[in-house]
Each structure stands twice: as structure tokens, then as C-alpha cells.
Design a protein around this motif. Structure first.
Motif, PDB file in Angstrom:
ATOM      1  N   LEU A  86       2.916  -7.649   1.045  1.00 57.94           N
ATOM      2  CA  LEU A  86       2.641  -6.589   0.489  1.00 57.94           C
ATOM      3  C   LEU A  86       1.191  -6.285  -0.159  1.00 57.94           C
ATOM      4  O   LEU A  86       0.476  -5.486   0.221  1.00 57.94           O
ATOM      5  CB  LEU A  86       3.658  -5.990  -0.266  1.00 57.94           C
ATOM      6  N   GLU A  87       1.016  -7.453  -0.779  1.00 54.23           N
ATOM      7  CA  GLU A  87      -0.181  -7.486  -1.668  1.00 54.23           C
ATOM      8  C   GLU A  87      -1.541  -7.523  -0.902  1.00 54.23           C
ATOM      9  O   GLU A  87      -2.310  -6.691  -1.044  1.00 54.23           O
ATOM     10  CB  GLU A  87      -0.272  -8.837  -2.545  1.00 54.23           C
ATOM     11  N   THR A  96      -2.041  -4.109   0.817  1.00 54.33           N
ATOM     12  CA  THR A  96      -2.456  -3.044  -0.178  1.00 54.33           C
ATOM     13  C   THR A  96      -4.083  -3.175  -0.246  1.00 54.33           C
ATOM     14  O   THR A  96      -4.639  -2.358  -0.588  1.00 54.33           O
ATOM     15  CB  THR A  96      -1.837  -3.376  -1.304  1.00 54.33           C
ATOM     16  N   GLN A  97      -4.610  -4.585  -0.202  1.00 58.51           N
ATOM     17  CA  GLN A  97      -6.016  -4.860  -0.346  1.00 58.51           C
ATOM     18  C   GLN A  97      -6.888  -4.307   0.919  1.00 58.51           C
ATOM     19  O   GLN A  97      -8.144  -4.318   0.893  1.00 58.51           O
ATOM     20  CB  GLN A  97      -6.247  -6.085  -0.806  1.00 58.51           C
ATOM     21  N   LYS A 142       9.698  -1.171  -2.095  1.00 61.68           N
ATOM     22  CA  LYS A 142       8.893  -1.811  -1.364  1.00 61.68           C
ATOM     23  C   LYS A 142       8.410  -1.505   0.136  1.00 61.68           C
ATOM     24  O   LYS A 142       7.470  -1.779   0.557  1.00 61.68           O
ATOM     25  CB  LYS A 142       9.162  -3.536  -1.743  1.00 61.68           C
ATOM     26  N   GLU A 199       6.320   1.259   0.705  1.00 56.86           N
ATOM     27  CA  GLU A 199       4.804   0.803   0.388  1.00 56.86           C
ATOM     28  C   GLU A 199       4.156   0.285   1.601  1.00 56.86           C
ATOM     29  O   GLU A 199       3.137   0.333   1.975  1.00 56.86           O
ATOM     30  CB  GLU A 199       4.953  -0.134  -0.761  1.00 56.86           C
ATOM     31  N   ASN A 204       1.018   1.491   3.569  1.00 58.90           N
ATOM     32  CA  ASN A 204      -0.144   0.768   3.818  1.00 58.90           C
ATOM     33  C   ASN A 204      -0.620   0.585   5.276  1.00 58.90           C
ATOM     34  O   ASN A 204      -1.768   0.669   5.664  1.00 58.90           O
ATOM     35  CB  ASN A 204      -0.028  -0.737   3.108  1.00 58.90           C
TER      36      ASN A 204
END
Ligand code: F3S
Length: 375
Positions: free
Chosen positions: A59-60, A63-64, A97, A100, A104
Motif C-alpha cells: 500500500l505504501e 501511495t508514492q 486499507k 485505499e 491508488n
């Protein structure tokens, strides 16, 4: 690997960091596998969607990422049905989550159709090049539809989606699509037998490209099941049917007794739809359920697009008390974890114990329906 001026500029960051990183992945792959150049792909299919499988780190990473995909791109199943998640016992935290992750992917311009059978809506043309990562879809695209794709990982499929290209190696080349092994199946197969056969054969063929000779005539749903389980127990991404092999190769002969992997125990849950059900599979299930009421949980996985194409069939199935669930599957959703699960799919049978920590039994489709309808 040769890069043209635009590709060089992308690699040098002239079109942003997302495309630069994507080009780095593609050139690294091309150099490792000896590709001569990049080729254009028509579509991409990206795995690594369920929060259960990619977790917080995935997920991180998403996100970037910034940028937009250059070609039509779809997603593999996520960890829940977008609308029935509460019914599946999914927690509010997991739901948040998961959404999300989907947001993205949508931000990158990806169609949030979450399925391992994207070809029921967007069928690639015979001979076209695509960049797909779901192994069962890769096998179907190469073997049944005659498109060309390597078995991409999630990151390389996403890189292809952002650039619209893939390195020219592996199953994109004629020389790697020639059959190298003959498999003679000496008896008639039906229903789950194709998944059971794939389960057995996947372990035997290594990196070969098999050509099957059947007594029976397989339908596309049968080939989907065969390819999915071969790709689960082995690395098979391409097979042929009744394709004559000109040079001498090894032959594997399969007899009925070799498929002895069916078993029965009272399940907690019956799960059908790995890979996601086609319309014809849903019709078959509706017929088997006609006039019956389920006594155990019977969950049938399909894509939202297929479900929307046949609402009357979905209604007929759900009249029995069974649940048709979309966007997800028994392997990537936490809803199936730790259950005693009966399946009709060789692939789900292969992954159930490891990825769902579930005691898993393989049965015919009729056997699954009968088990779900018995007290
Ligand atoms: Fe599809 Fe899930 Fe099976 S992604 S092939 S239903 S494991």
C-alpha cells in the motif's frame, strides 16, 4: 537491449519519476532475459491487489507512485466484494486499507475491474502482445486466445502499463512457443477432471511447453481450469491442444488412476469460481441448484462484469441461499481463511492449504453443490 530516443529519455527521467522507475524495471528485465528491444503491448493486467497479499508495504509503495497508465489496464481480484464485504465478515479496517489500494490504482488510470478473467470483457486479439500477471489469465491468453504474454510479476505488469511496452523475450517470440512435450490423456475427462489433470501435470512438466492429446473435446471453461492449475503447481504459461510435434520429444501418458486426488469430508464452506466463473459456468451452477436450498455456505466467485451481464442467472443461484461474490476469490480474501473448504478447482485445491490455511478438498461441481445442499 536497444532503446530508441524516447525510451532513453524516459529512462533519464524526462517524463517523470514513475515512468523512469517503470523503464528501469523493463530495461533490467530485458537485459537479464536477453531481449533485443521493447515491443508495444495492447493491455496490462496487474496482480498484487488484495491487502491480504500485499499488506502495508504494498500500500505504501502504491501511495508514492504518480503518473498515468499508457494502455488499458485491469486488476487481479482484491480481498473482498466491494459491496458485500460485511456479509463476508471483512473488518472495517481491512475494508479501509483495501479501498485505499483500489483508489491508488484508479489514480494511475487503471480500470478497477478486479478479476482473473479480464478476457470475458476485453479479449485480446490472436497474435497481439499483452503484459498480464495473473498466471491463469496468462495461460488462457497464450494457449486459448493465441495472444502473447510472459508471466509478469505485479511490478513488471505495472511498469508495462505505465510505458505501454514490454521487453521482447520469452513467450513473445515464436521460437519459445513450440511444443516440447507430448501429453496423451487416454480416457474421457469431464468437469473438474481438467483442473485435477493440470494439478498433476504442472508438477511434471518443468519449463516445457506441453501439447495435450485428449480423447474428449475440451470446452474453453475446461481449458481455463486446466491452465490455471498447471500454472499453480508448475510454471506452465503456454500449452497446446492437439498440436503435432515434428521432432522427437518425451511423452507422458495419463490414465484415469493418475487423477486420484479427489476426496470428501464434510466442509464448512463450499467455494466455486477459481478462476472466476464464466457465464456458462454460472448457468451450469444455477441448473444444479434448481429447486434446492443450501444448508452450508456456498460462495461462487465471478467478476462483477460477468455478473452484470446475467442478473437473472445470479438471481436464480441466490434463490437457493448461495452467495455470488465479485471482485475477490477464495484464495486472496481473508474471508475463507482457516475453513474446511470444498472446491471444484485444481488451482484452489493447490493454494487452499498454504494461502488460506484451509483444509481443502477437491470435488466435482455437482459434488460441491450436493455437499452444500446436504445438512
Ligand atoms: Fe482467480 Fe483467485 Fe483462482 S485470482 S485463478 S480465483 S486463486
Amino acid at each position: 537491449m536497444y532503446l530508441n530516443c524516447e525510451e532513453e529519455a524516459t529512462l533519464n527521467g524526462e517524463f517523470g519519476t514513475a515512468k523512469q522507475k517503470a523503464m528501469e524495471i523493463l530495461t533490467a528485465l530485458g537485459d537479464i532475459y536477453g531481449a533485443d528491444k521493447l515491443i508495444t503491448v495492447e493491455s496490462s493486467q496487474v496482480a498484487g491487489v488484495s491487502y491480504k497479499t500485499i499488506g502495508e508495504a504494498g500500500l505504501e509503495y502504491l501511495t508514492q507512485l504518480n503518473g498515468r497508465v499508457a494502455i488499458p489496464t485491469t486488476l487481479n481480484p482484491m480481498g473482498m466484494d466491494k459491496f458485500k464485504w460485511k456479509k463476508l465478515g471483512i473488518s472495517a479496517d481491512f475494508h479501509a486499507k483495501q479501498m485505499e489500494i483500489i483508489d491508488n490504482y484508479e489514480r494511475l488510470g487503471i480500470n478497477s475491474q478486479c478479476t482473473c478473467t479480464p478476457y470475458y470483457k476485453f479479449k485480446p486479439l490472436r497474435g497481439s502482445h499483452v503484459s498480464w500477471s495473473e498466471s491463469s489469465a496468462v495461460s488462457y491468453a497464450n494457449s486459448v486466445l493465441g495472444a502473447r504474454t510472459n508471466r509478469e510479476g505485479g511490478p513488471s505488469a505495472l511498469a508495462s502499463a505505465l510505458i505501454g511496452k514490454t521487453p521482447n523475450y520469452g513467450y513473445h517470440l515464436d521460437k519459445n512457443r513450440i511444443p516440447t512435450l507430448l501429453i496423451k490423456v487416454n480416457f474421457k475427462l469431464q468437469d473438474s477432471d481438467y483442473g485435477a489433470l493440470g494439478y498433476i501435470i504442472g508438477k511434471l512438466v518443468g519449463t516445457n511447453v506441453p501439447s495435450f492429446f485428449f480423447v474428449s473435446v475440451p470446452k474453453n471453461d475446461d481449458l481455463k481450469a486446466l491452465g490455471a492449475s498447471m500454472a499453480a503447481t508448475g510454471a506452465v504459461a503456454l500449452y497446446h491442444i492437439h498440436k503435432i510435434i515434428e521432432r522427437p520429444v518425451d511423452i507422458i501418458e495419463v490414465e484415469r488412476g493418475d487423477l486420484d486426488i479427489y476426496s470428501f469430508e464434510e466442509p464448512d464452506i463450499v467455494a466455486i469460481g477459481c478462476p472466476h466463473c464464466s457465464q456458462s459456468e454460472l448457468i451450469k451452477i444455477a441448473k444444479l441448484l434448481e429447486g434446492k436450498k443450501v444448508k452450508k455456505q456456498l460462495w461462487i466467485c465471478t467478476s462483477r462484469e460477468v455478473a452484470q451481464m446475467c442478473p437473472h442467472i445470479i438471481k436464480a443461484i441466490e434463490n437457493s441461499g448461495a452467495e455470488v461474490i465479485c471482485d475477490t476469490c477464495m484464495v486472496v480474501s481473508p474471508a475463507f481463511e482457516g475453513r474446511k473448504m470444498m472446491v471444484n478447482s485444481g488451482k484452489a485445491f493447490a493454494y487452499g492449504p498454504s494461502l488460506c490455511k484451509s483444509r481443502t478438498f477437491l470435488c466435482t461441481t455437482k459434488g460441491c453443490i450436493d455437499a452444500a445442499c446436504s445438512a
